[in-house]
Design an enzyme around this catalytic site. Structure first.
Site, PDB file in Angstrom:
ATOM      1  N   GLU A   1       0.718  -1.145  -0.068  1.00 16.30           N
ATOM      2  CA  GLU A   1      -0.112   0.014  -0.258  1.00 16.30           C
ATOM      3  C   GLU A   1       0.663   1.530   0.098  1.00 16.30           C
ATOM      4  O   GLU A   1       0.719   2.489  -0.533  1.00 16.30           O
ATOM      5  CB  GLU A   1      -0.985   0.031   1.262  1.00 16.30           C
ATOM      6  CG  GLU A   1      -2.017  -1.073   1.213  1.00 16.30           C
ATOM      7  CD  GLU A   1      -2.504  -1.468   2.630  1.00 16.30           C
ATOM      8  OE1 GLU A   1      -3.771  -2.203   2.575  1.00 16.30           O
ATOM      9  OE2 GLU A   1      -2.028  -1.125   3.608  1.00 16.30           O
TER      10      GLU A   1
ATOM     11  N   ASP B   1     -10.906  -8.110  -1.989  1.00 13.94           N
ATOM     12  CA  ASP B   1     -11.703  -9.337  -1.658  1.00 13.94           C
ATOM     13  C   ASP B   1     -13.072  -9.006  -1.328  1.00 13.94           C
ATOM     14  O   ASP B   1     -13.143  -7.886  -0.945  1.00 13.94           O
ATOM     15  CB  ASP B   1     -10.777 -10.330  -0.750  1.00 13.94           C
ATOM     16  CG  ASP B   1     -10.667  -9.627   0.644  1.00 13.94           C
ATOM     17  OD1 ASP B   1      -9.397  -9.004   0.863  1.00 13.94           O
ATOM     18  OD2 ASP B   1     -11.692  -9.632   1.330  1.00 13.94           O
TER      19      ASP B   1
HETATM   20  N1  ADE Z   1      -8.239  -6.154   4.457  1.00 15.11           N
HETATM   21  C1  ADE Z   1      -8.466  -6.828   3.073  1.00 15.11           C
HETATM   22  N2  ADE Z   1      -9.300  -7.698   3.059  1.00 15.11           N
HETATM   23  C2  ADE Z   1      -9.754  -7.715   4.412  1.00 15.11           C
HETATM   24  C3  ADE Z   1     -10.530  -8.809   5.008  1.00 15.11           C
HETATM   25  N3  ADE Z   1     -11.289  -9.600   4.335  1.00 15.11           N
HETATM   26  N4  ADE Z   1     -10.781  -8.472   6.335  1.00 15.11           N
HETATM   27  C4  ADE Z   1     -10.238  -7.637   6.993  1.00 15.11           C
HETATM   28  N5  ADE Z   1      -9.399  -6.805   6.424  1.00 15.11           N
HETATM   29  C5  ADE Z   1      -9.053  -6.866   5.267  1.00 15.11           C
END
Ligand code: ADE
Length: 260
Positions: free
Chosen positions: A17, A228
């Site tokens: 990031e 995700d």
């Molecule tokens: N950051 C990126 N994906 C995440 C997730 N599924 N849960 C918590 N933080 C995240």
């Protein structure tokens, strides 16, 4: 001659990031702060101090407090990736926070967690204001900026490990972002968090930095591009998409810094 503005503190949890943001910066200098390298420079001509905090609420709150004080920052920003909670959103979409909630703070009953405002005892009479809200004038500006951004398509060979959703232009929206010290990897939990908090995305730092901002009297902007969808496949999608989507948050932040 106008006085230069104080820098913005930008917190990134992970190296990818921070690297995405660094790639868009000029006039770069590096300083040591505790065991970390902090990057000073300009994003679109505006001074920023960028730090990789490490993951989670404590790590990000400590780093935000330190760099805000050390460099006299005028605002706090969190830039990076998140899991999507809202089924309308796709991997690669971006959420800019209008409000932030620490979803793991509260009183745990047989029936589940009752949220309280972080910092107050999670007992006693209701505290309905468990969300950290962004000031309405800042929300209006961010909303306007969100509506104007076009992000490049994700690479065609990167299809989600989960069933790919139909192609469409990447969206940049305002929404509620949740933070907690948990990676969400469950469709049941994704659905509950979306429903209980009416939230669009989940990550592990933003609402902690919002708490720091509330204490220090600094505005907070959180920009998260979805790596995700926080469900059954999030542990597969996250590593697959993190490098491709991290630049999305950096591009949106550059536009914000340009126009604020
Ligand atoms: N950051 C990126 N994906 C995440 C997730 N599924 N849960 C918590 N933080 C995240």
């Amino acid at each position: 001659m106008s006085t230069p503005l104080a820098p913005l503190a930008v917190i990134c949890a992970m190296a990818q990031e921070k690297a995405a943001l660094r790639a868009l910066m000029s006039h770069i200098e590096t300083r040591d702060l505790l065991d970390r390298k902090v990057t000073l420079g300009q994003l679109d001509g505006h001074d920023v101090v960028v730090a990789e905090s490490g993951i989670g609420k404590v790590a990000s709150a400590v780093m935000a407090s330190l760099i805000a004080r050390e460099f006299g920052c005028r605002g706090l920003v969190v830039s990076g990736v998140a899991g999507g909670l809202d089924p309308e959103l796709h991997i690669g979409d971006t959420v800019i926070a209008h409000s932030l909630v620490q979803h793991d703070y509260g009183q745990l009953h047989d029936a589940g967690l009752k949220s309280f405002r972080p910092g107050v005892p999670p007992l006693g009479p209701d505290r309905a204001d468990f969300a950290f809200t962004v000031a309405p004038d800042l929300v209006a500006k961010l909303q306007h900026i969100a509506g104007d951004i076009d992000l490049p398509d994700l690479p065609a060979d990167l299809l989600p490990a989960s069933a790919p959703k139909a192609w469409r232009k990447r969206r940049v929206i305002m929404g509620r972002i949740l933070s907690g010290d948990q990676f969400i990897n469950s469709e049941v939990v994704r659905e509950r968090l979306h429903r209980d908090f009416d939230a669009q995305a989940v990550e592990m730092e933003g609402a902690a930095v919002a708490q720091v901002g509330a204490l220090l009297g600094l505005p907070v902007v959180v920009v998260r591009c979805l790596s995700d969808l926080a469900g059954t496949d999030s542990h597969l999608d996250f590593p697959r998409f993190v490098d491709a989507v991290a630049p999305g948050a950096a591009m949106v932040l550059r536009q914000i810094v340009r126009e604020l």
